[in-house]
Design an enzyme around this catalytic site. Structure first.
Site, PDB file in Angstrom:
ATOM      1  N   SER A 178       0.848  -1.198   0.000  1.00 28.09           N
ATOM      2  CA  SER A 178       0.000   0.000   0.000  1.00 28.09           C
ATOM      3  C   SER A 178       0.884   1.249   0.000  1.00 28.09           C
ATOM      4  CB  SER A 178      -0.921   0.010   1.229  1.00 28.09           C
ATOM      5  OG  SER A 178      -0.185  -0.240   2.406  1.00 28.09           O
ATOM      6  N   LYS A 196       4.736 -11.456   3.146  1.00 23.45           N
ATOM      7  CA  LYS A 196       3.305 -11.644   2.886  1.00 23.45           C
ATOM      8  C   LYS A 196       3.079 -11.681   1.387  1.00 23.45           C
ATOM      9  CE  LYS A 196       0.019  -8.278   3.441  1.00 23.45           C
ATOM     10  NZ  LYS A 196      -0.547  -8.211   2.089  1.00 23.45           N
ATOM     11  N   GLU A 226      -9.296  -9.208   3.978  1.00 26.96           N
ATOM     12  CA  GLU A 226      -9.581  -7.793   3.702  1.00 26.96           C
ATOM     13  C   GLU A 226     -10.954  -7.638   3.040  1.00 26.96           C
ATOM     14  OE1 GLU A 226      -6.433  -5.600   1.775  1.00 26.96           O
ATOM     15  OE2 GLU A 226      -7.741  -3.873   1.355  1.00 26.96           O
TER      16      GLU A 226
HETATM   17  O1  KIV Z   1      -0.338  -3.438   1.690  1.00 33.54           O
HETATM   18  C1  KIV Z   1      -1.031  -3.357   2.714  1.00 33.54           C
HETATM   19  O2  KIV Z   1      -1.085  -2.337   3.397  1.00 33.54           O
HETATM   20  C2  KIV Z   1      -1.791  -4.532   3.095  1.00 33.54           C
HETATM   21  C3  KIV Z   1      -2.667  -4.430   4.302  1.00 33.54           C
HETATM   22  C4  KIV Z   1      -3.883  -3.686   3.988  1.00 33.54           C
HETATM   23  C5  KIV Z   1      -2.973  -5.765   4.871  1.00 33.54           C
HETATM   24  O3  KIV Z   1      -1.715  -5.515   2.459  1.00 33.54           O
END
Ligand code: KIV
Length: 310
Positions: free
Chosen positions: A60, A128, A197
């Site tokens: 993000s 992640k 999400e």
């Molecule tokens: O990139 C991000 O901020 C995310 C979160 C919203 C979990 O993947």
């Protein structure tokens, strides 16, 4: 606390580094897990001081700090640069580095190499990746290479276009079943946690209670083991449209704008810098310096006077 809110936060000096067993124990004990994103040294130091459990260097960053329109546009090099800065500001939270789009989908080998690069170059302890399906296979390969993986289901911004835009997922029984199967596959692959999400609260809770792994929600209700919010959204640094699930705890953008505007006004009006912002010099040193520059100016004026005309 003066606000009347009872603090659940452990004093900074008493905090110990978060580990995967401790995280699992928190889930088992029903202790809510707090996760936030961070993208640089200051945001990491805030997360550290606030005593959060998990810090995600999320892709993000593409939107909230780099000004891209979509998260899939951020590169591995950009994620590494941001991740390194976050690492320098963290001591106790477990750090997760988001794998940018294109760094893991094509093959297990690419996924492992990219995860290793993120870990080695940023100092994050875990990574992640987004979505189910092939991502579960990639997650398994990364876990087998010794790197803990967090999954991410529901609204997965890297593939938002294919999902039909930024909207809630799992809103039909069939879609919720697919999400449940993806969650089981990610758990089977060895993921230590899964983010949900923009998922109806009842769906997320029903899936979460059937999983052994830690679940983290963002727009997924209170039935997950923990919550995550984007740093810039919760502080009100982000401007423009905000997802329904964001709770804004401050209006930092307005604060920053007011402060910079006041600074500009004071510079233009001559009231900054004031006497308290300048360095002093001994009177004699100053006088000697001034004599020197005045003598120099005089000498150079004289040399001009006598210079022959060519
Ligand atoms: O990139 C991000 O901020 C995310 C979160 C919203 C979990 O993947």
């Amino acid at each position: 606390m003066s606000s009347g809110v009872r603090s659940h936060t452990v004093p900074q000096a008493d905090r110990v580094a978060m580990t995967l067993p401790r995280l699992h124990e928190m889930k088992e004990n029903g202790e809510p897990i707090v996760m936030v994103t961070a993208y640089d040294y200051p945001s990491a130091t805030v997360a550290e001081a606030a005593g959060v459990d998990l810090v995600l260097v999320g892709d993000s960053a593409a939107n909230v700090v780099l000004g891209y329109e979509r998260t899939d546009l951020v590169s591995m090099e950009e994620m590494i640069m941001l991740g390194k800065a976050v690492r320098r500001g963290l001591r106790t939270p477990l750090m997760i580095a988001d794998m940018p789009m294109g760094s893991y989908e094509a093959s297990d080998e690419l996924a492992v190499l990219s995860a290793q690069r993120l870990i080695k170059e940023t100092g994050a302890q875990t990574v992640k990746l987004e979505a189910g399906g092939v991502s579960a296979r990639r997650a398994k390969a990364i876990v087998e290479a010794g790197i803990p993986v967090m999954g991410h289901l529901g609204l997965t911004p890297q593939t938002a276009t294919a999902l039909g835009g930024y909207k809630a997922q799992g809103k039909s029984a069939a879609a919720a079943i697919r999400m449940y199967e993806d969650a089981l596959a990610l758990q089977e692959a060895g993921c230590f946690a899964i983010v949900f999400e923009a998922v109806p609260a009842e769906i997320a809770a029903t899936i979460a209670e059937r999983l052994d792994v830690v679940t983290i929600g963002i727009g997924a209700g209170a039935g997950t083991s923990g919550q995550v919010l984007v740093f810039h959204d919760l502080l009100g640094i982000t401007t423009g449209h905000m997802a329904k699930f964001v709770k804004q705890y401050a209006d930092v953008h307005a604060e920053m704008t007011t402060a910079v505007a006041r600074y500009a006004e004071e510079v233009r009006g001559g009231s900054f810098p004031g006497p308290e912002h300048v360095y002093a010099i001994d009177e004699e040193e100053l006088a000697e310096f001034r004599r020197h520059v005045d003598d120099e100016a005089l000498a150079s004026a004289k040399s001009w006077e006598w210079e022959p005309l060519s």
